[in-house]
Design a protein around this motif. Structure first.
Motif, PDB file in Angstrom:
ATOM      1  N   SER A 199       0.805  -1.225   0.000  1.00 28.40           N
ATOM      2  CA  SER A 199       0.000   0.000   0.000  1.00 28.40           C
ATOM      3  C   SER A 199       0.836   1.272   0.000  1.00 28.40           C
ATOM      4  N   GLY A 200       1.973   1.246   0.664  1.00 27.19           N
ATOM      5  CA  GLY A 200       2.782   2.459   0.838  1.00 27.19           C
ATOM      6  C   GLY A 200       2.699   2.909   2.274  1.00 27.19           C
ATOM      7  N   PRO A 201       3.448   3.975   2.626  1.00 29.24           N
ATOM      8  CA  PRO A 201       3.370   4.478   3.998  1.00 29.24           C
ATOM      9  C   PRO A 201       1.998   5.117   4.257  1.00 29.24           C
ATOM     10  N   ASP A 202       1.661   5.371   5.502  1.00 25.27           N
ATOM     11  CA  ASP A 202       0.378   6.006   5.834  1.00 25.27           C
ATOM     12  C   ASP A 202       0.241   7.340   5.101  1.00 25.27           C
ATOM     13  N   ASN A 203      -0.952   7.620   4.606  1.00 26.39           N
ATOM     14  CA  ASN A 203      -1.241   8.872   3.896  1.00 26.39           C
ATOM     15  C   ASN A 203      -0.200   9.204   2.833  1.00 26.39           C
ATOM     16  N   ALA A 204       0.172   8.196   2.076  1.00 27.46           N
ATOM     17  CA  ALA A 204       1.260   8.362   1.106  1.00 27.46           C
ATOM     18  C   ALA A 204       0.893   9.329  -0.012  1.00 27.46           C
ATOM     19  N   ALA A 205       1.894  10.108  -0.454  1.00 28.82           N
ATOM     20  CA  ALA A 205       1.755  10.880  -1.683  1.00 28.82           C
ATOM     21  C   ALA A 205       1.766   9.871  -2.832  1.00 28.82           C
ATOM     22  N   LYS A 206       1.318  10.332  -4.000  1.00 27.20           N
ATOM     23  CA  LYS A 206       1.156   9.380  -5.100  1.00 27.20           C
ATOM     24  C   LYS A 206       2.462   8.654  -5.460  1.00 27.20           C
ATOM     25  N   GLU A 207       3.599   9.355  -5.371  1.00 29.86           N
ATOM     26  CA  GLU A 207       4.858   8.687  -5.771  1.00 29.86           C
ATOM     27  C   GLU A 207       5.275   7.604  -4.772  1.00 29.86           C
ATOM     28  N   ASP A 208       4.681   7.636  -3.574  1.00 31.83           N
ATOM     29  CA  ASP A 208       4.999   6.595  -2.587  1.00 31.83           C
ATOM     30  C   ASP A 208       3.957   5.472  -2.558  1.00 31.83           C
ATOM     31  N   TRP A 209       2.973   5.585  -3.398  1.00 28.32           N
ATOM     32  CA  TRP A 209       1.949   4.537  -3.431  1.00 28.32           C
ATOM     33  C   TRP A 209       2.587   3.174  -3.657  1.00 28.32           C
ATOM     34  N   GLY A 210       2.019   2.182  -3.014  1.00 26.29           N
ATOM     35  CA  GLY A 210       2.477   0.812  -3.212  1.00 26.29           C
ATOM     36  C   GLY A 210       1.762   0.154  -4.385  1.00 26.29           C
ATOM     37  N   VAL A 211       1.973  -1.140  -4.493  1.00 22.59           N
ATOM     38  CA  VAL A 211       1.459  -1.925  -5.613  1.00 22.59           C
ATOM     39  C   VAL A 211      -0.064  -1.830  -5.741  1.00 22.59           C
ATOM     40  N   ASN A 212      -0.763  -1.896  -4.606  1.00 23.43           N
ATOM     41  CA  ASN A 212      -2.245  -1.866  -4.632  1.00 23.43           C
ATOM     42  C   ASN A 212      -2.795  -0.702  -5.428  1.00 23.43           C
ATOM     43  N   TYR A 213      -2.414   0.504  -4.990  1.00 25.37           N
ATOM     44  CA  TYR A 213      -3.030   1.698  -5.566  1.00 25.37           C
ATOM     45  C   TYR A 213      -2.555   1.917  -6.996  1.00 25.37           C
ATOM     46  N   ARG A 214      -1.285   1.580  -7.248  1.00 23.40           N
ATOM     47  CA  ARG A 214      -0.769   1.713  -8.618  1.00 23.40           C
ATOM     48  C   ARG A 214      -1.512   0.755  -9.551  1.00 23.40           C
ATOM     49  N   ALA A 215      -1.772  -0.446  -9.057  1.00 22.06           N
ATOM     50  CA  ALA A 215      -2.473  -1.443  -9.874  1.00 22.06           C
ATOM     51  C   ALA A 215      -3.884  -0.948 -10.193  1.00 22.06           C
ATOM     52  N   LEU A 216      -4.553  -0.412  -9.185  1.00 26.23           N
ATOM     53  CA  LEU A 216      -5.918   0.068  -9.395  1.00 26.23           C
ATOM     54  C   LEU A 216      -5.934   1.222 -10.381  1.00 26.23           C
ATOM     55  N   ASP A 217      -4.995   2.146 -10.211  1.00 34.57           N
ATOM     56  CA  ASP A 217      -4.917   3.281 -11.113  1.00 34.57           C
ATOM     57  C   ASP A 217      -4.754   2.802 -12.552  1.00 34.57           C
ATOM     58  N   ASP A 218      -3.897   1.805 -12.728  1.00 35.55           N
ATOM     59  CA  ASP A 218      -3.672   1.239 -14.050  1.00 35.55           C
ATOM     60  C   ASP A 218      -4.941   0.613 -14.621  1.00 35.55           C
ATOM     61  N   LEU A 219      -5.632  -0.156 -13.789  1.00 32.32           N
ATOM     62  CA  LEU A 219      -6.861  -0.818 -14.253  1.00 32.32           C
ATOM     63  C   LEU A 219      -7.870   0.212 -14.734  1.00 32.32           C
ATOM     64  N   PHE A 220      -8.061   1.252 -13.935  1.00 31.10           N
ATOM     65  CA  PHE A 220      -9.051   2.261 -14.321  1.00 31.10           C
ATOM     66  C   PHE A 220      -8.597   3.037 -15.552  1.00 31.10           C
ATOM     67  N   GLN A 221      -7.288   3.328 -15.614  1.00 30.23           N
ATOM     68  CA  GLN A 221      -6.770   4.088 -16.750  1.00 30.23           C
ATOM     69  C   GLN A 221      -6.943   3.300 -18.056  1.00 30.23           C
ATOM     70  N   ILE A 222      -6.573   2.026 -18.027  1.00 27.96           N
ATOM     71  CA  ILE A 222      -6.671   1.236 -19.268  1.00 27.96           C
ATOM     72  C   ILE A 222      -8.132   1.043 -19.658  1.00 27.96           C
ATOM     73  N   SER A 223      -8.991   0.822 -18.662  1.00 24.83           N
ATOM     74  CA  SER A 223     -10.398   0.617 -19.019  1.00 24.83           C
ATOM     75  C   SER A 223     -10.971   1.908 -19.632  1.00 24.83           C
ATOM     76  N   GLU A 224     -10.476   3.049 -19.170  1.00 23.63           N
ATOM     77  CA  GLU A 224     -10.902   4.329 -19.741  1.00 23.63           C
ATOM     78  C   GLU A 224     -10.386   4.461 -21.195  1.00 23.63           C
ATOM     79  N   ASP A 225      -9.112   4.103 -21.391  1.00 19.66           N
ATOM     80  CA  ASP A 225      -8.536   4.197 -22.740  1.00 19.66           C
ATOM     81  C   ASP A 225      -9.285   3.324 -23.746  1.00 19.66           C
ATOM     82  N   ARG A 226      -9.836   2.218 -23.256  1.00 16.89           N
ATOM     83  CA  ARG A 226     -10.500   1.273 -24.167  1.00 16.89           C
ATOM     84  C   ARG A 226     -12.009   1.504 -24.260  1.00 16.89           C
ATOM     85  N   ARG A 227     -12.454   2.615 -23.698  1.00 18.05           N
ATOM     86  CA  ARG A 227     -13.881   2.832 -23.508  1.00 18.05           C
ATOM     87  C   ARG A 227     -14.723   2.693 -24.772  1.00 18.05           C
ATOM     88  N   SER A 228     -14.139   3.084 -25.918  1.00 18.94           N
ATOM     89  CA  SER A 228     -14.951   3.026 -27.145  1.00 18.94           C
ATOM     90  C   SER A 228     -15.218   1.600 -27.608  1.00 18.94           C
TER      91      SER A 228
END
Ligand code: ADP
Length: 359
Positions: free
Chosen positions: A117-146
């Motif tokens: 997850s990252g340290p408590d109240n992490a800034a985005k650059e300190d995010w761990g695998v969880n949040y980065r993975a989620l961001d990626d999932l949402f970003q790619i699903s947005e890119d493929r929206r059409s």
């Protein structure tokens, strides 16, 4: 991106994954010293270019060094972004209908939560695998929206003393959950865990915060409790190809395991002893399952713990498993770190000797 570009990209990703060989990866991460530790006495002797590492006990110079080999080894200077870059290809396959399980294993204080997850109240650059993975999932699903539509849902459970609880039930009742005898093709084998639709990483973070606070309800000391139980966050991704109508279902399990430290049997009594026995049992059951899978054994002993039963459909088959093995660099944890590394070596199914001779 055009429809064909998306399909081509999928095909490329699939080929890359085939190249990654096998469905089980073990990445080892040695965290940096904390300010209160004896900074001069690190157990980490060296890290090689191909996942080799050597540890030693600086207080016992006559003891031999021990060498290990994993798919990757990250030293104390590694960044969250660097660690995630090696995880990213796996995450993308979830949108194409794969199941991915990511575990963090190690003693309490070795950096499991930091990596996941990252340290408590992490800034985005300190995010761990969880949040980065989620961001990626949402970003790619947005890119493929059409061309594709995706529905994403979240579940969160806790396994404590071999009992399963829903951490996101709407009435906060934390009722105990039963297990399906025959696992479904994807997801958790606990049909009654509540499912929550989400549209953004923020939605998921909010739910995970609720889950974490529910985890502490039945405990006076949350940290104590959270290091004695396993939590499993599951992200379900239901996809539909808008052109062909074909559907897919992928899932991501993010598993924060209970601390692996040995509890001194002579000191632990009552509840602590019971907890320790359950943790030992479930971690070794997990080790046995991953080992059997890495050896391609026909019989995989899923039934020996709730943890492996719950995740059965997502361990093995086409599913991809990644284990982060976390190591504390301080000499005071040498024996604990050594047993963590030995566990990881066995799980990965690659012993250094074998890896060398196969070159
Ligand atoms: P665990 O979840 O295994 O109990 P934590 O993730 O809480 O361990 O890590 C223990 C402490 O070390 C925390 O204060 C955490 O922020 C810090 N830490 C762990 N890994 C790193 C790292 N790679 N870089 C900087 N600090 C880290």
């Amino acid at each position: 991106q055009s429809y064909h570009e998306v399909l081509n990209e999928n095909r490329k990703l699939f080929n890359e994954l085939q190249d990654l060989k096998g469905n089980i990866r073990v990445y080892c991460r040695v965290r940096p010293f904390r300010s209160y530790e004896n900074q001069k006495q690190t157990i980490l002797e060296s890290i090689g270019e191909h996942g080799e590492m050597t540890v030693t006990n600086p207080t016992k110079p006559n003891d031999s060094q021990k060498s290990f080999r994993f798919n990757k080894v990250y030293g104390p200077m590694s960044t969250q972004a660097e660690v995630f870059s090696d995880t990213q290809p796996l995450i993308r396959t979830i949108l194409d209908g794969y199941n991915v399980c990511i575990f963090a294993y190690g003693q309490t204080g070795s950096g499991k939560t930091y990596t996941m997850s990252g340290p408590d109240n992490a800034a985005k650059e300190d995010w761990g695998v969880n949040y980065r993975a989620l961001d990626d999932l949402f970003q790619i699903s947005e890119d493929r929206r059409s061309f594709f539509s995706y529905e994403i849902g979240v579940q969160m459970i806790e396994i404590y003393n071999e009992q399963i609880r829903d951490l996101l039930s709407s009435d906060g009742s934390q009722k105990k959950l039963g297990i399906l005898a025959t696992p479904q093709a994807h997801g958790l084998a606990v049909p009654d865990a509540s499912m929550h639709p989400v549209r953004s990483t923020e939605d998921v973070i909010e739910l995970m915060d609720i889950g974490l606070s529910n985890r502490s309800v039945s405990s006076t000391a949350m940290n104590e409790r959270s290091s004695r139980s396993h939590s499993v966050v599951t992200i379900h991704v239901q996809g539909k190809d808008l052109k062909s109508g074909a559907t897919s279902h992928g899932s991501l399990h993010l598993v924060d395991l209970a601390g692996s430290e040995r509890v001194d049997r002579s000191e632990a009594t009552g509840d602590r002893l019971k907890e320790a026995q359950h943790i030992n049992k479930s971690l070794s059951a997990l080790g046995d399952v991953i080992f059997s899978l890495s050896q391609k054994n026909p019989h995989v002993p899923y039934r020996n713990s709730k943890l492996t039963q719950v995740l059965q459909a997502s361990l093995g088959g086409r599913a991809k498993t990644l284990m982060f093995v976390q190591v504390n660099p301080d000499v005071s944890s040498y024996s604990e770190s050594l047993s963590t590394l030995k566990f990881a070596e066995r799980v990965s199914g690659v012993e250094l000797g074998a890896a060398r001779s196969s070159k």
